[in-house]
Scaffold this motif. Sequence first.
Motif, PDB file in Angstrom:
ATOM      1  N   LEU A  64      -4.787   1.516  -1.456  1.00 22.65           N
ATOM      2  CA  LEU A  64      -4.683   0.351  -2.468  1.00 22.65           C
ATOM      3  C   LEU A  64      -3.355   0.573  -3.289  1.00 22.65           C
ATOM      4  CD1 LEU A  64      -6.189  -1.816  -4.165  1.00 22.65           C
ATOM      5  CD2 LEU A  64      -7.164   0.193  -5.707  1.00 22.65           C
ATOM      6  N   GLU A  67      -1.180  -1.952  -1.363  1.00 21.49           N
ATOM      7  CA  GLU A  67      -1.319  -3.352  -1.660  1.00 21.49           C
ATOM      8  C   GLU A  67      -1.266  -3.791  -2.896  1.00 21.49           C
ATOM      9  OE1 GLU A  67      -1.733  -5.042   1.007  1.00 21.49           O
ATOM     10  OE2 GLU A  67      -1.577  -3.362   2.449  1.00 21.49           O
ATOM     11  N   ARG A  70       2.102  -4.697  -3.711  1.00 30.79           N
ATOM     12  CA  ARG A  70       2.645  -5.954  -3.038  1.00 30.79           C
ATOM     13  C   ARG A  70       2.176  -7.208  -3.978  1.00 30.79           C
ATOM     14  NH1 ARG A  70       1.342  -4.408   3.180  1.00 30.79           N
ATOM     15  NH2 ARG A  70       3.213  -3.210   3.516  1.00 30.79           N
ATOM     16  N   THR A  71       0.827  -7.154  -4.149  1.00 33.26           N
ATOM     17  CA  THR A  71       0.101  -8.346  -5.094  1.00 33.26           C
ATOM     18  C   THR A  71       0.602  -8.499  -6.425  1.00 33.26           C
ATOM     19  OG1 THR A  71      -2.078  -7.459  -3.828  1.00 33.26           O
ATOM     20  CG2 THR A  71      -2.135  -8.697  -5.922  1.00 33.26           C
TER      21      THR A  71
END
Length: 294
Positions: A64, A67, A70-71
């Motif tokens: 997580l 990610e 990145r988000t």
Amino acid sequence: MDLRHLRYFLAVAEEGHFGRAAARLNIVQPALSMQIKALEEELGGALFVRTSRRVELTDAGVLLQIEARRTLEQADHTRLTVERALRGETGRVRVGFAGNAIFSGKLTADLRRFHQRFPDADLTIDEVGPLEQVEAIRAGHLDIGYTPAHSNILGADLTVSRMGDWEMLVALPEDHPLVAHEGLTVDMLAGQPLVLYEAHDVHEHLFMLLTQKLGERCHIAYRAGSTLSTLAIAATGLGLALIPAPLQQVHIPGLVYRPLKEAEFTANLVMIGRAQEASATVNAYFKLVNEADY
């Protein structure tokens, strides 16, 4: 799960401690713990292993963390991109010019100023006839036009800004008898074949002044569609061209210029565009030009 949850999660993951993460986020620790617990319940498992001294990421937490970064980076990029577009810093401005826009220096000064202020905006520049400019702007193929004023620009759907006024010159071949005069009057043009730029049709101020002064002795021999064609026709001896003073910078072999000594005969340049413009970039161009101190 929203962006706020991801920011809270990353703060705890990077600090390795709920207390330090809460201080970094400027919230109380119990509130942060509740948010992380809610995130874990939503995802269906633990993201941290909690000890008395620090917290460590589980395997799912490590995934997580990658990610989430990145988000959030993409979210920040999206926000900045849209904010810049709303400020007119990106996007496209399509500019058409005619007449003395180049030689007066107005167009190049405006384009240079806009490019310096908004270097990431795209500029396209094309020579477009005065009448075609209006059609292209209304059709959405052009955003801004630099043109001599003419009757087709009169409409509620267009905005018009005055860019400048200049005296008129007469361009004539070097062997023409009128070259002997330092300045010309309208009466000297009686019966002479005249060359007008295409914007000056039967409804325009220049044409009406000529017919008013000369009556039947006004002989419009040619209407040219571009600046160079206007001067070329005059240089060949087919007619005398009435042009704005800035065009005397154009040197064509065999062509000379003489001032037209008539106060009411002037040339002008206007900038036109859509009155209801949706593009922030185009509106930024208008704002920058209208605020310029020439």
